[in-house]
Enzyme design. Structure first.
Site, short mmCIF file in Angstrom:
data_model
loop_
_atom_site.label_atom_id
_atom_site.label_comp_id
_atom_site.label_asym_id
_atom_site.label_seq_id
_atom_site.Cartn_x
_atom_site.Cartn_y
_atom_site.Cartn_z
N ASP A 311 -10.69 -12.59 -28.19
CA ASP A 311 -10.26 -11.62 -29.19
C ASP A 311 -11.12 -11.66 -30.45
OD1 ASP A 311 -8.11 -9.80 -30.41
OD2 ASP A 311 -8.04 -11.53 -31.77
N GLU A 381 -14.20 -9.07 -26.95
CA GLU A 381 -13.78 -7.87 -27.65
C GLU A 381 -14.57 -7.76 -28.96
OE1 GLU A 381 -10.04 -5.90 -30.05
OE2 GLU A 381 -10.59 -8.01 -30.19
#
Length: 689
Positions: A311, A381
């Protein structure tokens, strides 16, 4: 029978008998003959005896018989008529064995790499709060996911990404982690997780966990030790001097708005948080922090998880000089700089050294990938908007591996300009910049962005799913997209999203409503009480999994068909991708494989009016084209001349055709492939070419 010589004669007794035969105890004809001959020889002179021996050697024929002694067998088997065939068979066996080994080596050497599990199936994202509630508290949980694993078998999906379920105070719904090694009680227990993972593996499903390296919760043990200046943890976070009432250390702005700096009274300094103030940023310039995060990766890999979604990786490192970032509008008063869009994020994202850390994460995962059939997947990401070259760096280099792919969010911009030209532009933005030989990815929805059915319109849902599942690479499907779920309306009093509480217009609740399983109470999400953490969409009585499973023309049925087709057809799962046509309405492309006569033409109308597409200039296409599958079910099986392929608004066509002339050799500038392979029809194999 007798033998006579001019000078002498020798009488031979019954020579028709086998002189080699002898009973075990010495009796038998051979023994008696030997005695008789011996007696006769005693009556002969020495010359006669010698001639008798010569005659016996010349005329005695030894034949095989049961129980023959080794000496006779050796004498028998050494004769040329038996030895030569035996040697021929031996060398023939050796040659065949060597040939088989050579063929096996050649097949292995020439065979293209098999697709891994993360390439062969879409990745399905579960937002655990909204997937299935098993205990009646109105919030989805791990047991609820386990109850619905058959859904993925029905869809032929193998890869499941579950958003965070770590222990958390839920200031950012799990992205603020209090303990990376524990499950939040809202979602269940560690045993529930282990049972879920075991159940998934028993069904051949893979589990991808969310990993959040950039920050922790302010309730994390590390942060509490850091703010009290524990010698080991003092530099675990990014601290700098500041005064409680004075100016901030610099103009850096949080993703959620306003300053990225918050003063901590215990430590007497400001700490950095690029997200909420309850999410302090870790200091990855401290080697101990990197080691801690690697230990956490090991913890979950030991549990058996199959991969991680990393993330917000571009935020992991900040410039150590901490200078003000340049403003997008230099003339804007500094006090009005309150959002990330007001600044060029030159010093807070994509810093030198970031990729070294990610490569170290990858190297640790590769250790666990050595077990056959247990490859550990890593996706990053990082949405870099127009700076797509930065996103491509997360693939790694030719010499050093990093992520298997970074998430590709560009198709989320489809609603900005619904047209065939725009769709081609967004696809080419990735394909034209992707490093050679890498594997692409496509995303049309997630927990942070408006559902595509709401942003683009329900009319285009089927066409977008067709695009997603027929482009090369791995598709990513956000839960509910397989049935065409839309955003819900959330009033100010219903807002649950912490970001929405800071800024109502920024709420992400509308795209996080419970999955609509059936037309029963609470859409089958909670079957025990009347609680749902967010309101249901009012269309759940008609838009739900159960009803769409019964309808061959539903969004779900078409999603399942396309996914199964993609996995079963070589041109779709690993073949060439070639642009054929794009205009104000239609985007069209070909999927084909060298050596295979079967190919697919995809025609999708993203425009605002029906269209007739003329592909008569594409000589590689046959004159007549038959529709294998249309998003308008009435057009399944329809035949079009290639000069007049008709589509309605939001309609997509999958056309299967046969050809002896492939498109890609004549148009190399319009075609892409990750790893070239050829098909040998005569023996039905793939090989490198």
């Amino acid at each position: 029978m007798s033998y006579r010589n001019d000078s002498d004669s020798v009488e031979l007794g019954e020579c028709t008998r086998n002189p080699g035969y002898k009973d075990a105890d010495g009796d038998g004809p051979a023994a008696r003959d030997n005695i008789s001959v011996s007696d006769s020889e005693e009556k002969r002179d020495s010359i006669g005896v010698k001639r008798l021996s010569d005659a016996r050697d010349e005329y005695t024929q030894i034949k095989p018989y049961a129980g023959m002694p080794k000496e006779v067998l050796v004498l028998y088997s050494s004769k040329a008529r038996y030895r030569v065939p035996r040697e021929i068979l031996f060398w023939l066996t050796v040659c065949c064995t060597l040939a088989m080994v050579a063929v096996t080596i050649a097949v292995i050497a020439l065979s293209p790499k098999c697709l891994s599990w993360w390439q062969a199936s879409p990745v399905y994202q579960i937002y655990p709060r909204s997937f299935k509630d098993s205990d009646g508290d109105g919030v989805g949980d791990l047991k609820g996911i386990r109850e619905k694993l058959d859904h993925f078998e029905y869809l032929n999906i193998k890869s499941i990404w579950i958003s965070p379920f770590y222990r958390s105070p839920m200031k950012d719904f799990g992205y603020d982690v209090e303990d990376f090694r524990d499950i939040d009680p809202l979602f269940g227990t560690m045993k529930d997780f282990e049972d879920l993972l075991a159940a998934m593996h028993s069904k051949g499903l893979k589990l991808i966990m969310d990993f959040i390296p950039n920050h922790t919760s302010d309730l994390h043990r590390w942060f509490n030790l850091s703010r009290t200046r524990d010698p080991h943890y003092e530099d675990y976070y990014v601290w700098t001097d500041c005064k409680p009432d004075g100016p901030k250390p610099n103009n850096w702005v949080s993703i959620f708005g306003n300053s990225s700096w918050t003063y901590d009274e215990v430590r007497g300094q400001c700490y950095l948080h690029q997200f909420l103030k309850e999410q302090p940023d870790l200091n990855f310039r401290n080697p101990d922090v990197i080691k801690e995060m690697i230990d956490i990766i090991h913890f979950w890999l030991e549990k058996g998880v199959d991969g991680f979604r990393m993330d917000a990786v571009k935020h992991m490192l900040e410039a150590p000089h901490m200078r003000d970032e340049p403003q997008v509008d230099p003339n804007k008063p500094p006090e009005l700089v309150t959002t990330e869009w007001d600044l060029h994020s030159d010093y807070t994202t994509s810093q030198v050294g970031l990729h070294d850390i990610l490569r170290e994460f990858r190297a640790q995962m590769d250790i666990y990938s050595q077990e056959p059939g247990r490859y550990r997947f890593m996706v990053t990401e990082s949405y870099d908007y127009e700076e797509v070259y930065k996103t491509m760096m997360y693939y790694g280099s030719r010499l050093e591996k990093e992520g298997d792919f970074p998430f590709n969010f560009y198709l989320l911009d489809l609603p900005h300009n619904t047209s065939g030209v725009w769709a081609k532009h967004l696809v080419h933005l990735w394909m034209g910049n992707m490093p050679k030989g890498k594997w692409p990815n496509w995303v049309v929805g997630n927990h942070d962005r408006t559902r595509i059915s709401s942003s683009a319109g329900r009319l285009y849902v089927r066409a977008i799913n067709m695009l997603l599942l027929t482009l090369p690479g791995t598709a990513t499907t956000y839960y509910g997209e397989e049935i065409g779920m839309e955003n819900i309306n959330v009033t100010a009093s219903q807002i649950q999203d912490p970001a929405g509480k800071y800024n109502t217009s920024a709420s992400r609740d509308p795209q996080r409503s419970p999955l609509q399983w059936n037309a029963d109470t609470n859409a089958g999400f909670n079957e025990k009480t009347n609680l749902t953490w967010l309101p249901l969409h009012p269309d759940y009585e008609t838009v739900n999994v159960e009803d769409q499973m019964k309808d061959d023309g539903s969004v779900l049925a078409q999603y399942r068909f396309l996914n199964t087709l993609r996995q079963s057809e070589l041109p779709l799962n690993r073949g060439w991708f070639c642009y054929v046509h794009a205009d104000a309405n239609v985007f069209s492309y070909i999927r084909e494989l060298d050596g295979l006569k079967r190919a697919f033409l995809i025609v999708v109308n993203f425009g605002k009016e029906s269209a007739v597409t003329d592909l008569s200039s594409v000589r590689e296409l046959p004159d007549e084209l038959k529709v294998l599958m249309s998003t308008t079910i009435a057009n399944d099986g329809k035949v079009f001349p290639k000069s007049r392929i008709q589509t309605e608004v939001g309609e997509g066509l999958v056309i299967q055709y046969s050809t002896n002339t492939l498109f890609n050799p004549n148009h190399p500038e319009e075609c892409y492939i990750s790893e070239k392979a050829c098909y040998l029809e005569t023996i039905d194999i793939l090989y490198k070419c």
